[in-house]
Motif scaffolding. Sequence first.
Motif, mmCIF file in Angstrom:
data_model
loop_
_atom_site.group_PDB
_atom_site.id
_atom_site.type_symbol
_atom_site.label_atom_id
_atom_site.label_comp_id
_atom_site.label_asym_id
_atom_site.label_seq_id
_atom_site.Cartn_x
_atom_site.Cartn_y
_atom_site.Cartn_z
ATOM 1 N N SER A 1 0.816 -1.210 0.000
ATOM 2 C CA SER A 1 0.000 0.000 0.000
ATOM 3 C C SER A 1 0.851 1.261 0.000
ATOM 4 C CB SER A 1 -0.903 -0.015 1.237
ATOM 5 O OG SER A 1 -1.542 1.216 1.373
ATOM 6 N N ALA A 2 0.431 2.247 -0.785
ATOM 7 C CA ALA A 2 1.147 3.520 -0.787
ATOM 8 C C ALA A 2 0.682 4.390 0.372
ATOM 9 C CB ALA A 2 0.939 4.255 -2.106
ATOM 10 N N GLU A 3 -0.549 4.158 0.809
ATOM 11 C CA GLU A 3 -1.129 4.946 1.894
ATOM 12 C C GLU A 3 -0.938 4.237 3.222
ATOM 13 O OE1 GLU A 3 -2.397 7.942 1.368
ATOM 14 O OE2 GLU A 3 -1.790 7.610 -0.714
ATOM 15 N N PRO A 4 -0.867 4.993 4.311
ATOM 16 C CA PRO A 4 -0.740 4.343 5.623
ATOM 17 C C PRO A 4 -1.942 3.438 5.909
ATOM 18 C CG PRO A 4 -0.323 6.702 5.788
ATOM 19 C CD PRO A 4 -0.852 6.450 4.409
ATOM 20 N N LEU A 5 -1.695 2.345 6.601
ATOM 21 C CA LEU A 5 -2.777 1.435 7.007
ATOM 22 C C LEU A 5 -2.937 1.542 8.513
ATOM 23 C CD1 LEU A 5 -1.807 -1.720 4.892
ATOM 24 C CD2 LEU A 5 -3.617 -0.043 4.424
ATOM 25 N N ASP A 6 -4.195 1.576 8.961
ATOM 26 C CA ASP A 6 -4.367 1.727 10.401
ATOM 27 C C ASP A 6 -4.270 0.389 11.121
ATOM 28 O OD1 ASP A 6 -7.139 0.622 10.671
ATOM 29 O OD2 ASP A 6 -7.520 2.248 9.255
ATOM 30 N N GLU A 7 -3.962 0.467 12.404
ATOM 31 C CA GLU A 7 -3.720 -0.758 13.180
ATOM 32 C C GLU A 7 -4.938 -1.669 13.209
ATOM 33 O OE1 GLU A 7 -1.815 -0.644 16.972
ATOM 34 O OE2 GLU A 7 -0.432 0.945 16.353
ATOM 35 N N GLU A 8 -6.093 -1.058 13.192
ATOM 36 C CA GLU A 8 -7.316 -1.852 13.247
ATOM 37 C C GLU A 8 -7.411 -2.766 12.018
ATOM 38 O OE1 GLU A 8 -10.667 0.680 13.726
ATOM 39 O OE2 GLU A 8 -12.028 -1.046 13.857
ATOM 40 N N LEU B 1 -4.959 -3.738 10.158
ATOM 41 C CA LEU B 1 -3.896 -4.730 10.224
ATOM 42 C C LEU B 1 -4.204 -5.812 11.254
ATOM 43 C CD1 LEU B 1 -0.919 -2.243 9.965
ATOM 44 C CD2 LEU B 1 -1.695 -3.840 8.195
ATOM 45 N N ALA B 2 -4.781 -5.398 12.375
ATOM 46 C CA ALA B 2 -5.128 -6.371 13.414
ATOM 47 C C ALA B 2 -6.122 -7.387 12.867
ATOM 48 C CB ALA B 2 -5.696 -5.662 14.644
ATOM 49 N N GLY B 3 -6.986 -6.910 11.964
ATOM 50 C CA GLY B 3 -7.957 -7.806 11.356
ATOM 51 C C GLY B 3 -7.282 -8.911 10.544
ATOM 52 N N ARG B 4 -6.053 -8.666 10.126
ATOM 53 C CA ARG B 4 -5.347 -9.662 9.331
ATOM 54 C C ARG B 4 -4.367 -10.507 10.142
ATOM 55 N NH1 ARG B 4 -6.635 -8.392 3.944
ATOM 56 N NH2 ARG B 4 -5.775 -10.457 3.519
ATOM 57 N N VAL B 5 -3.738 -9.933 11.148
ATOM 58 C CA VAL B 5 -2.709 -10.698 11.875
ATOM 59 C C VAL B 5 -3.015 -10.894 13.354
ATOM 60 C CG1 VAL B 5 -0.914 -9.931 10.280
ATOM 61 C CG2 VAL B 5 -1.285 -8.684 12.418
ATOM 62 N N GLY B 6 -4.133 -10.370 13.817
ATOM 63 C CA GLY B 6 -4.486 -10.616 15.203
ATOM 64 C C GLY B 6 -4.097 -9.495 16.147
ATOM 65 N N PRO B 7 -4.481 -9.656 17.412
ATOM 66 C CA PRO B 7 -4.343 -8.560 18.381
ATOM 67 C C PRO B 7 -2.898 -8.192 18.733
ATOM 68 C CG PRO B 7 -5.112 -10.564 19.445
ATOM 69 C CD PRO B 7 -5.116 -10.835 17.976
ATOM 70 N N GLU B 8 -1.940 -9.088 18.467
ATOM 71 C CA GLU B 8 -0.558 -8.737 18.811
ATOM 72 C C GLU B 8 0.081 -7.835 17.769
ATOM 73 O OE1 GLU B 8 -1.686 -11.567 17.623
ATOM 74 O OE2 GLU B 8 -0.115 -13.024 17.184
ATOM 75 N N VAL B 9 -0.736 -7.221 16.926
ATOM 76 C CA VAL B 9 -0.228 -6.393 15.837
ATOM 77 C C VAL B 9 0.737 -5.313 16.318
ATOM 78 C CG1 VAL B 9 -2.216 -4.827 15.883
ATOM 79 C CG2 VAL B 9 -0.918 -5.113 13.775
ATOM 80 N N GLY B 10 0.466 -4.752 17.499
ATOM 81 C CA GLY B 10 1.312 -3.677 18.023
ATOM 82 C C GLY B 10 2.758 -4.125 18.195
ATOM 83 N N LEU B 11 2.925 -5.293 18.828
ATOM 84 C CA LEU B 11 4.264 -5.825 19.052
ATOM 85 C C LEU B 11 4.955 -6.154 17.735
ATOM 86 C CD1 LEU B 11 3.662 -8.234 22.059
ATOM 87 C CD2 LEU B 11 5.112 -6.184 22.013
ATOM 88 N N LEU B 12 4.189 -6.745 16.838
ATOM 89 C CA LEU B 12 4.762 -7.119 15.541
ATOM 90 C C LEU B 12 5.216 -5.885 14.765
ATOM 91 C CD1 LEU B 12 2.098 -9.826 14.563
ATOM 92 C CD2 LEU B 12 4.463 -10.265 15.242
#
Lengths: 283, 205, 205
Positions: C28-35, C37-48
């Motif tokens: 993506s050229a645009e920023p993606l929000d954590e929400e 991303l979390a939908g794709r990799v789960g709640p530990e997205v912050g650490l990842l």
Amino acid sequence: MADLVADLPAGCEADAAAAAESSPSEQLLLVLDGFEGPLDMLLALGRDQKVDLTRISILELADQYLTFVAEARKVRLELAADYLVMAAWLAYLKSRLLLPEPQGEEPSGEDMAAALAFQLQRLEAMKGAAEKLFARPRLRIDVHPRGAPEDLDLRRKSVYEVTLFDLLRAYGRQRARKESGVLHIAPVRLYSMEEAVRRLSSLLGHMPDWAMLASFLPSGESGGLLTRSALAAHFAATLELAKAGRVELRQEGAFAPLYVRGRPGNSADSQDGDISEEAQSHD
Amino acid sequence: MIKEVTDAHEAEARIGKLRLLEALLFASAEPLDEETLAGRVGPEVGLLLEELRAHYAPRGVTLVRTGGGWAFRTAVDLAPELRREEEVSRKLSRAAIETLAIIAYHQPVTRGEIESIRGVATSKGTLDLLMEHGWIRPGKRRETPGRPLTWITTDHFLDHFGLETLRDLPSVDDLRAAGLLDSRPVLLGLGATADDSALGSDNEE
Amino acid sequence: MIKEVTDAHEAEARIGKLRLLEALLFASAEPLDEETLAGRVGPEVGLLLEELRAHYAPRGVTLVRTGGGWAFRTAVDLAPELRREEEVSRKLSRAAIETLAIIAYHQPVTRGEIESIRGVATSKGTLDLLMEHGWIRPGKRRETPGRPLTWITTDHFLDHFGLETLRDLPSVDDLRAAGLLDSRPVLLGLGATADDSALGSDNEE
């Protein structure tokens, strides 16, 4: 003059160099072009005091500004109303600072000076902030996103790409179309001189004595372009009629009310010569 | 990532070149050929590219050679997880945007009113599309002859355009002030056109 | 890159998630929000995300946080080598630059306040232009007489100027401490032709 030219905001050096070789009025014009309004100009003058803006002499600044405006008017430069309003305000501020404070509810001269100093500091701060902001690495200029994005459309908020800007612009265009459906160039109603001549000629018959020109103006219009053009048209019309020998004009002094009356006998021998002579001859 | 080198300075220069290569390949819209890249990082570009390729090989993004050039691509094995939806994002037609804007500003508004504002007939598909998308919905019927249906916007509309309430839509004056509505030709030198009231009043002359 | 984990299976799952995250952000050229991303990799997205950020920190492409989102961007220190000239048509006037800074530092701010700070009327098209760049948008109306519209900056503004949050605006704390972010009008009649109270009155037409 010379030092005013030197006070140009950054980026106008070329203009300044050009100004050095041109007439005083052109110089002033160039200087004015470099400013974003009177506050911006005051700030540029203030920087010239080479002290911290918190310790700036507002009195000195007011003098510099008033000198500038006086210079500008001397060369009959059309100054935007903003600049004149500021000049009037500064002249008032100056009097408040120099004369004993009257008892009253008005803010003191010191308070007014402090308020102005604050405005200058605030504007200076914003100019500095703008500079720092634009000195930052910027996207697609210094820092780059992925050049070949693979469109995943992850968010899936909407199938359609429509931004608020698109929506507002569409409405704005739509409104604009509506407002100018049949190219409606909003008519600028101006009073023509011919109109004024006709009007004055018919009115003068009923006005045997001296009457103020202003009283001939069409009523029902207050302020605005139409009134001002009516005044100008009627003035020009009286000159024209005086030249044709059909009216006489009288004025006590510069900017005093202008009086007009129909010329007794109203013959056709038109008189050349200027209005003031003619006015004097009737005094 | 960096092969052993004896000279620290050399190692640093090498890292600098690898970083520049990475950035160039990332930011380019097209694959870049080795000649172009060599112009930026020197003749050892081939070795550097192989080094980058090796570094990215196990990652989610890989450096691939495509046609005559090099480009970063998301890893092939992740394709099923990245698969984009069938529907590609589309531009809304101008008629649809205008209709939506008119409903937003004039709601509740009947189809007849929308048509009289736009000056053209509204195809049924336009309203259907906006409704399907969840931006508008039917409101109350107007209590006039024929009891026409009115249209209003939905909460999803507010959400999509980042508005908290309808009252946050800029007013016509705001639009004009922002430069988004500019119908009157500017009359240079007649600063007094700002005097809208005077002009507006003799419009009918 | 991967922290020590006792369980090989867990480690593998973790690597899989990092790779997916990397690929998603890269695509993506645009920023993606954590929400998202979390939908794709789960709640530990912050650490990842922090792990990815650390991995990319020294490289030519870095992972940055901006507004509510994350995006890969070329490293800031490479700017001189990657610099693209600003298109002449996109160059902003001094008025536009100052207006943008005032909106950024004083937001939410009304047009009248912007004019009182600059001491001059905002020419038509300035706000329009900033909005077209995607840097500003209308905020809530101010709950004062006339309910004037306010202006605020967007996430794209943060992204464009490489800011994580508005608190990262240059010198913002100093300016606030010095009381210079007070947007109240000071001198009456100075430039402020836009009497805020007069705006916003004809929404209902």
